[in-house]
Design a protein around this motif. Structure first.
Motif, PDB file in Angstrom:
ATOM      1  N   ARG A 147     -57.893 -22.282 -63.157  1.00 39.47           N
ATOM      2  CA  ARG A 147     -59.268 -22.409 -63.654  1.00 39.47           C
ATOM      3  C   ARG A 147     -59.726 -21.090 -64.261  1.00 39.47           C
ATOM      4  O   ARG A 147     -59.221 -20.025 -63.922  1.00 39.47           O
ATOM      5  CB  ARG A 147     -60.228 -22.858 -62.555  1.00 39.47           C
ATOM      6  CG  ARG A 147     -60.569 -21.804 -61.531  1.00 39.47           C
ATOM      7  CD  ARG A 147     -61.916 -22.039 -60.876  1.00 39.47           C
ATOM      8  NE  ARG A 147     -62.088 -21.170 -59.717  1.00 39.47           N
ATOM      9  CZ  ARG A 147     -62.533 -19.920 -59.774  1.00 39.47           C
ATOM     10  NH1 ARG A 147     -62.840 -19.371 -60.939  1.00 39.47           N
ATOM     11  NH2 ARG A 147     -62.661 -19.203 -58.676  1.00 39.47           N
ATOM     12  N   TRP A 148     -60.693 -21.222 -65.188  1.00 43.85           N
ATOM     13  CA  TRP A 148     -61.262 -20.030 -65.804  1.00 43.85           C
ATOM     14  C   TRP A 148     -61.762 -19.086 -64.709  1.00 43.85           C
ATOM     15  O   TRP A 148     -62.446 -19.508 -63.768  1.00 43.85           O
ATOM     16  CB  TRP A 148     -62.466 -20.392 -66.681  1.00 43.85           C
ATOM     17  CG  TRP A 148     -62.135 -21.082 -67.957  1.00 43.85           C
ATOM     18  CD1 TRP A 148     -60.901 -21.317 -68.493  1.00 43.85           C
ATOM     19  CD2 TRP A 148     -63.088 -21.638 -68.883  1.00 43.85           C
ATOM     20  NE1 TRP A 148     -61.027 -21.980 -69.697  1.00 43.85           N
ATOM     21  CE2 TRP A 148     -62.343 -22.187 -69.956  1.00 43.85           C
ATOM     22  CE3 TRP A 148     -64.473 -21.721 -68.911  1.00 43.85           C
ATOM     23  CZ2 TRP A 148     -62.964 -22.812 -71.038  1.00 43.85           C
ATOM     24  CZ3 TRP A 148     -65.081 -22.341 -69.978  1.00 43.85           C
ATOM     25  CH2 TRP A 148     -64.337 -22.879 -71.039  1.00 43.85           C
ATOM     26  N   GLU A 178     -55.982 -21.973 -58.052  1.00 41.03           N
ATOM     27  CA  GLU A 178     -56.470 -22.435 -56.752  1.00 41.03           C
ATOM     28  C   GLU A 178     -55.446 -23.408 -56.185  1.00 41.03           C
ATOM     29  O   GLU A 178     -55.033 -24.353 -56.869  1.00 41.03           O
ATOM     30  CB  GLU A 178     -57.831 -23.121 -56.921  1.00 41.03           C
ATOM     31  CG  GLU A 178     -58.936 -22.133 -57.278  1.00 41.03           C
ATOM     32  CD  GLU A 178     -60.306 -22.787 -57.471  1.00 41.03           C
ATOM     33  OE1 GLU A 178     -60.371 -24.034 -57.571  1.00 41.03           O
ATOM     34  OE2 GLU A 178     -61.297 -22.041 -57.524  1.00 41.03           O
ATOM     35  N   ASP A 179     -55.053 -23.151 -54.967  1.00 36.46           N
ATOM     36  CA  ASP A 179     -54.105 -24.046 -54.297  1.00 36.46           C
ATOM     37  C   ASP A 179     -54.848 -24.904 -53.294  1.00 36.46           C
ATOM     38  O   ASP A 179     -55.673 -24.417 -52.526  1.00 36.46           O
ATOM     39  CB  ASP A 179     -53.048 -23.227 -53.541  1.00 36.46           C
ATOM     40  CG  ASP A 179     -52.111 -22.505 -54.495  1.00 36.46           C
ATOM     41  OD1 ASP A 179     -52.041 -22.920 -55.667  1.00 36.46           O
ATOM     42  OD2 ASP A 179     -51.463 -21.533 -54.068  1.00 36.46           O
ATOM     43  N   ARG A 182     -62.662 -24.554 -74.852  1.00 31.65           N
ATOM     44  CA  ARG A 182     -62.855 -25.580 -73.820  1.00 31.65           C
ATOM     45  C   ARG A 182     -61.811 -26.699 -73.936  1.00 31.65           C
ATOM     46  O   ARG A 182     -61.424 -27.296 -72.936  1.00 31.65           O
ATOM     47  CB  ARG A 182     -64.284 -26.143 -73.935  1.00 31.65           C
ATOM     48  CG  ARG A 182     -64.645 -27.224 -72.950  1.00 31.65           C
ATOM     49  CD  ARG A 182     -66.139 -27.451 -72.896  1.00 31.65           C
ATOM     50  NE  ARG A 182     -66.830 -26.331 -72.265  1.00 31.65           N
ATOM     51  CZ  ARG A 182     -66.897 -26.150 -70.945  1.00 31.65           C
ATOM     52  NH1 ARG A 182     -66.377 -27.021 -70.120  1.00 31.65           N
ATOM     53  NH2 ARG A 182     -67.509 -25.088 -70.455  1.00 31.65           N
ATOM     54  N   PRO A 190     -61.166 -25.463 -68.885  1.00 33.88           N
ATOM     55  CA  PRO A 190     -61.718 -24.771 -67.717  1.00 33.88           C
ATOM     56  C   PRO A 190     -60.909 -25.015 -66.446  1.00 33.88           C
ATOM     57  O   PRO A 190     -60.760 -24.120 -65.628  1.00 33.88           O
ATOM     58  CB  PRO A 190     -63.114 -25.357 -67.549  1.00 33.88           C
ATOM     59  CG  PRO A 190     -63.436 -26.051 -68.816  1.00 33.88           C
ATOM     60  CD  PRO A 190     -62.156 -26.346 -69.531  1.00 33.88           C
ATOM     61  N   ARG A 191     -60.425 -26.228 -66.289  1.00 31.33           N
ATOM     62  CA  ARG A 191     -59.574 -26.543 -65.142  1.00 31.33           C
ATOM     63  C   ARG A 191     -58.312 -27.217 -65.647  1.00 31.33           C
ATOM     64  O   ARG A 191     -58.378 -28.151 -66.441  1.00 31.33           O
ATOM     65  CB  ARG A 191     -60.285 -27.485 -64.161  1.00 31.33           C
ATOM     66  CG  ARG A 191     -61.410 -26.806 -63.404  1.00 31.33           C
ATOM     67  CD  ARG A 191     -61.967 -27.735 -62.331  1.00 31.33           C
ATOM     68  NE  ARG A 191     -63.048 -27.114 -61.602  1.00 31.33           N
ATOM     69  CZ  ARG A 191     -62.877 -26.243 -60.600  1.00 31.33           C
ATOM     70  NH1 ARG A 191     -61.651 -25.924 -60.207  1.00 31.33           N
ATOM     71  NH2 ARG A 191     -63.911 -25.711 -59.997  1.00 31.33           N
ATOM     72  N   LEU A 228     -67.504 -16.620 -70.043  1.00 30.64           N
ATOM     73  CA  LEU A 228     -67.192 -18.053 -70.060  1.00 30.64           C
ATOM     74  C   LEU A 228     -67.596 -18.706 -71.380  1.00 30.64           C
ATOM     75  O   LEU A 228     -66.977 -19.679 -71.806  1.00 30.64           O
ATOM     76  CB  LEU A 228     -67.849 -18.749 -68.871  1.00 30.64           C
ATOM     77  CG  LEU A 228     -67.416 -18.167 -67.509  1.00 30.64           C
ATOM     78  CD1 LEU A 228     -68.243 -18.756 -66.376  1.00 30.64           C
ATOM     79  CD2 LEU A 228     -65.940 -18.398 -67.239  1.00 30.64           C
TER      80      LEU A 228
END
Lengths: 394, 266
Positions: free
Chosen positions: A305-306, A290-291, A90, A95-96, A279
């Motif tokens: 991201r995960w 992600e765009d 983590r 995650p992000r 996770l």
């Protein structure tokens, strides 16, 4: 870990409870951001540690498939619990993770601005041997694989590991099968063993010269034979409680030779494809990007991201998802984790921490599933060839 | 999609619903003025009496179909809309009013209304997609404002919106929520419910109650079996759990039916 650190010469020492507090204070003094186990929302999770009172002193846990409860211990152990849902992943592989932003400069041009990666000194305090082993697996994948992961490398650059050998394994743990615990000889800067017999104290061994330097700055006693015996007793007692097993004998051949085993269908009946196992796994590393754009159309950002091999989108290529059944997705996860990971990275992807068993909302237990496949495997299955690792060739 | 064509005209339509999803657009306080600059609100009675004639580039449709008139009206909306996006549990699954689908509408009508013959209603409350083709569905009761803004953003940029269909569990883990099912024994629909809310309820120690409807591959029988065996939920509990805002979403409907007393089950 990077290049093997010089072997320390320090003999084992003993820290008192106050000594533990001084060790933590020393880390803060040296500018480390210290992360370790702490109680939050009725569970033991990783969080910032300001002082020893932040540790889950007197708390233990009860874990079975699909079940976790915090329980009050009868002693004042600081580390009397098994691993919780969070891991070093983590922090080191967040995650992000924003990657970059594109800003339009005029009608035709735009500038790419790399996301900032703040420099920081991180110290993990109180990691279990299986958690240290998990970091080593992620190092193998993300630092020493085909491509170095820049985000992970930046986060990993200045990390100190203070491990605590495990005296309180859960019923979901199987580190002995994966040779990652309950004790450890190397892999962390400092290796502690909490001794609860007689005076509450900590046996400490330096695993690196950094750890050795730290120890020299702390008031301590030389370890006695009784202290060393007490450590052996802690580990023997933990080992005796580690009943869960994963038989890894020819596990690559077993799983890859049974890709059409009916057990996969039985698992798919129960599997929620919710992705929890991947996770909470301290080694699973799959991500997506992600765009996003802003309303004015002048800025675009890309964030990593995960992701999980259990999501449909993960294998969405062309018109549909390649692994569109839960059976295919569970099988992919398990065969990768325990078998083809070895092809890729010369190590198993599993460290035996048992998180995927505890945190599965319907208690699916990979050790039981592998055992079922082993017991009902046809002897004449064609073995899947070991694929040479590109790492080996390189 | 209308990507790149400049300032698209947008119409917001209401069918059988509580207006909460339309209000989500007005609740986009930080972005509202920018949105109003980038799109032309052509028909949005909740916000303005000013109405511009269609056709429209984008129609946002709230609510379910519960009357013969609405069944006709949604076809007209479809005809004058380039892109039709349904917003919320009513429009995507029939909403809470789809509880009528499990009962006897005639009995309700005769009991509730003094002059039942004035009430012209259909036997079922149904999703918009059961009547006309839908380009994109936004789930939730209500929808998440950030998802609506993201979709508007994506349309303006001519890209695919980020609206994942995986489970709420993924959002819990990304956010660092503790699993309320495993660690507290709280019944939670998260593993079978579609993400989009940023795991709001589990973040407040509550189990997910499924307001975003079934996730992409919802294994409701397995979850229900676990809730029954490990958390001691009984059949009526399971019926109520699966039969709420998305009661008539196929996966949840089948699961609640499974736990009905046999003599009532159809």
């Amino acid at each position: 870990m990077g290049a093997p650190a010089a072997q320390p010469k320090t003999r084992p020492v003993v820290l008192s409870e106050d000594g533990l507090a001084r060790l933590l204070a020393r880390l803060h003094h040296e500018g480390y951001e210290v992360i370790g186990p702490t109680v939050r929302d009725h569970a033991i999770v990783h969080g910032p540690l300001s002082e020893v009172d932040d540790l889950p002193r007197g708390w233990g846990d009860e874990q079975t498939p699909g079940h976790y409860r915090l329980v009050q211990r009868e002693d004042d152990a600081y580390f009397g619990f098994a691993v919780g849902p969070s891991s070093a992943k983590r922090t080191l592989f967040p995650p992000r993770q924003p990657l970059w932003t594109a800003e339009s400069r005029d009608d035709a041009n735009f500038a790419i601005i790399e996301a900032e990666r703040p420099e920081r000194r991180l110290a993990f305090f109180g990691l279990r041997p299986c958690e240290v082993a998990a970091i080593a697996v992620q190092d193998r994948v993300l630092l020493h694989g085909i491509v170095e992961d820049e985000v992970y490398a930046a986060n990993r650059a200045d990390v100190l590991l203070v491990a605590v050998e495990c005296g309180a394994p859960a019923a979901t743990c199987f580190c002995r099968s994966m040779s990652t615990g309950p004790g450890m000889e190397s892999g962390a800067d400092l290796i502690l063993t909490e001794l609860l017999d007689g005076d509450h104290r900590f046996l400490v061994r330096a695993g690196t010269t950094t750890g050795e330097d730290l120890l020299e700055q702390l008031e301590h006693d030389e370890a006695t034979e009784e202290d060393l015996d007490a450590r052996k007793e802690v580990l023997a007692s933990a080992a005796a409680r580690l009943e869960r097993r994963l038989d890894t004998t020819d596990i690559h051949g077993l799983l890859m030779g049974n890709l059409d085993h009916p057990r996969w269908d039985a698992i798919a009946e129960r599997c929620l494809a919710c992705a929890n196992c991947t996770l909470v796994c301290p080694t699973c590393f799959c991500t997506t990007v992600e765009d996003r754009t802003d309303l004015a159309g002048t800025e675009a950002t890309r964030e990593r991201r995960w992701d999980s091999c259990f999501s449909l989108e993960f294998t969405h290529t062309g018109p549909a998802s390649v692994r569109n059944s839960t059976r295919a997705r569970y099988r992919q996860w398990l065969t990768h984790k325990l078998a083809t990971w070895i092809d890729q990275f010369d190590t198993s992807g599993c460290v035996g921490c048992g998180r995927c068993i505890t945190w599965c909302p319907v208690g699916i237990d990979l050790t039981e599933e592998v055992d079922m496949i082993r017991r009902t495997s046809e002897d004449n299955v064609a073995p899947w060839p070991m694929v040479p690792s590109p790492l080996q060739e390189g | 999609m209308t990507g790149g064509i400049g300032r698209p005209t947008v119409a917001v339509w209401k069918f059988a619903s509580c207006d909460g999803c339309q209000l989500s657009l007005l609740s986009a306080e930080d972005e509202l003025l920018t949105i109003a600059g980038e799109i032309e609100i052509a028909y949005f009675l909740e916000a303005t009496r000013e109405v511009k004639e269609g056709p429209y580039d984008i129609s946002l449709v709230e609510g379910s179909i519960t009357t013969p008139d609405d069944a006709e009206r949604i076809r007209q909306v479809r005809d004058i809309s380039t892109t039709l996006i349904t917003i919320g549990a009513c429009a995507t699954a029939g909403g809470i009013q789809a509880l009528r689908n499990f009962g006897d509408v005639e009995a309700f009508r005769s009991l509730v209304y003094a002059r039942p013959e004035y009430v012209d209603t259909l036997a079922d409350s149904t999703a918009i997609a059961e009547h006309v083709p839908v380009d994109l569905e936004l789930r939730g009761c209500p929808i998440e404002t950030s998802q609506l803004v993201e979709v508007i953003n994506a349309i303006l940029a001519g890209r695919k919106p980020v609206t994942p269909t995986h489970s709420v569990c993924v959002e819990c883990k990304l956010r660092g929520n503790l699993c309320v099912a495993v660690a507290h024994g709280t019944p939670c629909l998260g593993p079978v419910t579609q993400a989009g809310c940023n795991a709001r309820c589990p973040a407040f120690d509550r189990g997910c109650y499924g307001c975003f409807g079934p996730a992409e591959s919802p294994n409701t029988p397995s979850l229900a079996a676990w809730l029954e065996e490990e958390l001691a939920l009984e059949h009526p509990d399971l019926v109520r759990l699966f039969r709420s805002f998305n009661a008539d979403a196929p996966a949840f409907r089948r699961e609640s039916r499974r736990h009905e007393p046999e003599e009532v089950a159809t």
